[in-house]
Design an enzyme around this catalytic site. Structure first.
Site, mmCIF file in Angstrom:
data_model
loop_
_atom_site.group_PDB
_atom_site.id
_atom_site.type_symbol
_atom_site.label_atom_id
_atom_site.label_comp_id
_atom_site.label_asym_id
_atom_site.label_seq_id
_atom_site.Cartn_x
_atom_site.Cartn_y
_atom_site.Cartn_z
ATOM 1 C CG ASP A 289 -1.900 0.790 1.008
ATOM 2 O OD1 ASP A 289 -2.296 1.720 0.194
ATOM 3 O OD2 ASP A 289 -3.151 0.444 1.583
HETATM 4 C C1 BGC Z 1 -4.964 3.499 0.210
HETATM 5 C C2 BGC Z 1 -5.155 2.414 -0.497
HETATM 6 C C3 BGC Z 1 -4.728 2.392 -2.080
HETATM 7 C C4 BGC Z 1 -3.403 3.916 -2.569
HETATM 8 C C5 BGC Z 1 -3.539 4.150 -3.679
HETATM 9 C C6 BGC Z 1 -3.431 4.071 -0.025
HETATM 10 O O1 BGC Z 1 -3.546 5.557 1.058
HETATM 11 O O2 BGC Z 1 -4.680 2.538 1.564
HETATM 12 O O3 BGC Z 1 -6.627 1.308 -0.605
HETATM 13 O O4 BGC Z 1 -5.162 1.899 -3.183
HETATM 14 O O5 BGC Z 1 -3.927 4.364 -1.417
HETATM 15 O O6 BGC Z 1 -4.702 4.808 -3.615
#
Ligand code: BGC
Length: 743
Positions: A289
């Site tokens: 993530d």
């Molecule tokens: C979130 C994810 C997301 C990623 C990219 C993160 O902060 O937890 O769910 O896919 O950002 O945008």
């Protein structure tokens, strides 16, 4: 003849398997060829998803405008990145892929969060789950796939498969609710929709199952917080949706931010290597993530970026999102023997495999005209309206709905006329692309005589004189309650789920005037609205219904569409009762709500100041008709348990009944849920019609995990064939040793 058909089918299946096997061998051959010509730096480049490189006018709302920085394109050509994040439009997408193909010869994965919205905004996932409709989930994802490509993205970080038991957790908005089966079915349907039967056909994109795993169980419902849980709960509640996603062929998986039993998911080799790859057989790629590899330092398990990179890569993270620990430090890690070259090569292989499967090498660029032709904005809007109709849930109705023809409606509250507030936590946030329908628009479009007066905002001013004047001039008051969508989603955990501001004052004022009140509740999570539920004559849970939400909700309110949605979460009486979920385990001191003990009796498992049960339980939702269940039965037939009932529409309107099957294992070696959903079926019933409904569930579904082994035990089970998780007549069935063995 029958035999011949069977033989032809078997032959066709064999040919398909051979074709598939041959294609797979070809992919592996091409992966090895590509890998063998990469320099060490280029390999590290593949392991990085870069967050920069946006067009020069990226500050504007349209991120596809403006040219890309030549230095960025040069770095792309040199193979510095395996992927970039964000939508940049088709021409920028093509510029990136051309630079990549002319240089390092490997196209990029270009990802973005198309969660419930690419160009068209559909209801948030929690709302979509309440439709209990696999075809709808698949069709929506498939429409989003083409729109994503047209925005310059070949990869989405969807679906979110986090089972969420705690309404305080803001990200409950992004998934299917508290039930593993519904979450898993929705996830698998979305994966089919995003990826199609062939990801490389030019109309589909790669999906990503996230956040692996147990993120929805963070302590206190606080985002990013730690999780501690037993292996049995992990395997029986949190992992099943991910297993279903892998079985559906999901291309990529994203581990969650939090620590699981002390080990952050971003380095958790038990979860990533042993279970995901070893047990589930996942052979796609994993991506961390956002900056989660670097966050291993803040977790307090890595001393510095070098440490973080080693832990994450060895733990099973192939690609690092945003932070640059891998590219900066892995060279010295290899030199010092902290990671092997094989580990790096395997991670690159996993990434290349996805790129080949996605057909990026054979078709690196997109054809904007062809994509534009493949998108039918009107059809997508109609689909979004259908989603909104099917995802709102009618929770109370004393007869105020459907709105009678010709009634004068006073429509109140800022949310009733806000197109922005229809959108939801992962909308494209671009109102210019299409028409966003407010509730006011929807009611007008359906021919309602409506007078809109703002009179109050959810958390700000309340003009009770305006409420009174509007109400007195109308036959019915429709008013918007709940919360702004900006208060749910990531980083939006809430400690107070009760209605804020002067909302209850508005409801009580309307009530005091003797006018029927229809409450429409917007929001991205279950809320504690006991007062409103008592005061209102009708209550519709509208969630964040998306760009065409106003139309869809109005269709249900006016009776143009029959209510269809059923809750996939429990609505609590009070925040303090969360986490609250129908599938809570049994206790040695079970509580019961009675007239004498409305909260449960002392020394039983309850609270002394609020009911421990749901105000509206999982599975619940009303229709405009009445449905009666009779003749409920259960029988064990070979490898299946067959649940059945006669379901009668005893009212005057059509019904779309959602027949649900719940089961409890009566005696097991560890405590089991009081009820678990095992199946469901939607039945259309004309007024007065009765249908015999049968739901077959494989015996293997009645097992649980103990000491790492999932097994079904012979013995007695209680079952319910019911319209929700709190009602139904008790049935019993026994699984014999032979039934269990024959499965
Ligand atoms: C979130 C994810 C997301 C990623 C990219 C993160 O902060 O937890 O769910 O896919 O950002 O945008």
């Amino acid at each position: 003849m029958k035999n011949m058909c069977a033989a032809v089918c078997a032959l066709a299946a064999l040919c398909a398997a051979v074709r598939c096997g041959a294609a797979q061998t070809d992919v592996e051959r091409r992966v090895e060829e590509t890998l063998s010509r990469l320099t060490f730096e280029q390999k590290l480049g593949q392991l990085w998803q870069f967050s920069g490189g946006h067009p020069s006018e990226a500050a504007s709302s349209d991120r596809s405008k403006g040219a890309l920085d030549p230095k960025f394109l040069e770095a792309v050509g040199a193979g510095r990145y395996g992927s970039v994040i964000g939508k940049r439009g088709v021409s920028n997408y093509n510029a990136i892929q051309r630079a990549a193909m002319e240089g390092v010869g490997i196209p990029l994965l270009i990802g973005h969060d198309m969660i419930h919205s690419a160009t068209t905004t559909y209801p948030i996932p929690l709302a979509m789950a309440c439709a209990w409709d696999e075809s709808l989930w698949e069709r929506t994802a498939s429409a989003m796939a083409v729109e994503s490509l047209a925005l310059g993205c070949n990869w989405t970080f969807t679906p979110m498969l986090d089972v969420a038991l705690d309404a305080r957790w803001g990200r409950i908005a992004e998934g299917g609710g508290c039930e593993p089966l519904v979450t898993g079915l929705m996830g698998a349907a979305m994966i089919r929709g995003f990826q199609g039967s062939d990801m490389a056909d030019g109309l589909h994109i790669a999906a990503c199952a996230k956040h692996y795993v147990s993120y929805g169980a963070s302590f206190g419902g606080r985002d990013y917080n730690a999780v501690e849980m037993s292996d049995s709960t992990l395997r029986d509640v949190y992992l099943p949706p991910f297993k279903m996603a892998v079985d559906a062929g999901v291309a990529t998986v994203m581990p969650a931010f939090h620590s699981f039993n002390g080990v952050p998911c971003s380095m958790n080799s038990y979860l990533l290597r042993d279970i995901l790859r070893g047990e589930f057989g996942f052979d796609g790629m994993t991506i961390s993530d956002w900056a989660a590899v670097r966050e291993l330092i803040r977790h307090g398990v890595a001393a510095d970026k070098a440490d973080a990179a080693v832990l994450a890569l060895n733990g099973g993270i192939d690609m690092e999102m945003v932070s640059d620990c891998y590219v900066e430090t892995l060279k010295s890690a290899v030199e010092r023997g902290r990671v092997t070259m094989k580990t790096i090569d395997d991670a690159v292989r996993n990434i290349l495999r996805v790129k080949f499967r996605l057909g990026l090498f054979d078709r690196p660029t997109l054809d904007a005209d062809a994509l534009a032709k493949a998108i039918d904005p009107a059809a997508n809007r109609a689909l979004a309206r259908e989603c909104a109709r099917k995802s709102c849930v009618l929770l109370k109705n004393d007869g105020a709905l459907p709105l009678k023809k010709g009634v004068k409606v006073a429509l109140l509250g800022d949310l009733s006329a806000s197109d922005w507030q229809m959108l939801g936590c992962w909308s494209t946030r671009d109102l210019s692309n299409f028409e966003n329908a407010t509730l006011l628009d929807g009611l007008k479009a359906d021919g309602v005589d409506v007078n809109y007066v703002e009179a109050y905002t959810l958390t700000g001013r309340v003009d009770l004189a305006a409420v009174e004047a509007a109400a007195l001039a109308a036959d019915v008051v429709v008013a918007a309650f709940g919360d702004y969508w900006e208060n749910s989603g990531e980083g939006n955990s809430s400690a107070i789920l009760e209605l804020k501001g002067g909302q209850m004052k508005v409801a009580e004022k309307v009530k005091s005037l003797g006018k029927p009140l229809v409450a429409v509740v917007f929001g991205g999570r279950p809320m504690a609205f006991l007062g409103l539920a008592k005061t209102a004559d009708a209550l519709v849970m509208a969630w964040n219904p998306g760009g065409c939400g106003g139309w869809g909700i109005a269709d249900v309110m006016t009776g143009l569409a029959e209510p269809w949605g059923r809750l996939t979460v429990d609505m609590p009486y009070a925040t303090g009762t969360c986490p609250l979920y129908y599938s809570r385990t049994t206790t040695g001191r079970p509580a019961a709500i009675t007239a004498e003990h409305p909260f449960g009796k002392r020394y039983t498992s309850c609270y002394n100041d609020a009911p421990f049960v749901a105000l509206y339980p999982f599975g619940y939702g009303l229709t405009y008709t009445s449905v009666k269940y009779s003749g409920e039965k259960v029988a064990v037939e070979g490898g299946e348990v067959v649940f059945s009932a006669d379901v009668a529409n005893t009212g005057a309107r059509e019904a779309n009944e959602l027949v649900q099957v719940y089961v409890r294992d009566e005696v097991a070696r560890i405590v089991r849920p009081r009820r678990e959903l095992k199946g469901f079926k939607r039945v259309a019933l004309r007024a007065g019609e009765t249908k015999h409904v049968e739901i077959r569930v494989p015996v293997s579904s009645f097992g649980y995990t103990l000491n790492g082994v999932r097994a079904v035990e012979p013995g007695w089970f209680t079952a319910w064939v019911a319209p929700d998780s709190d009602s139904g007549r008790r049935l019993r069935f026994e699984l014999s040793a032979a039934d269990v063995a024959s499965r």
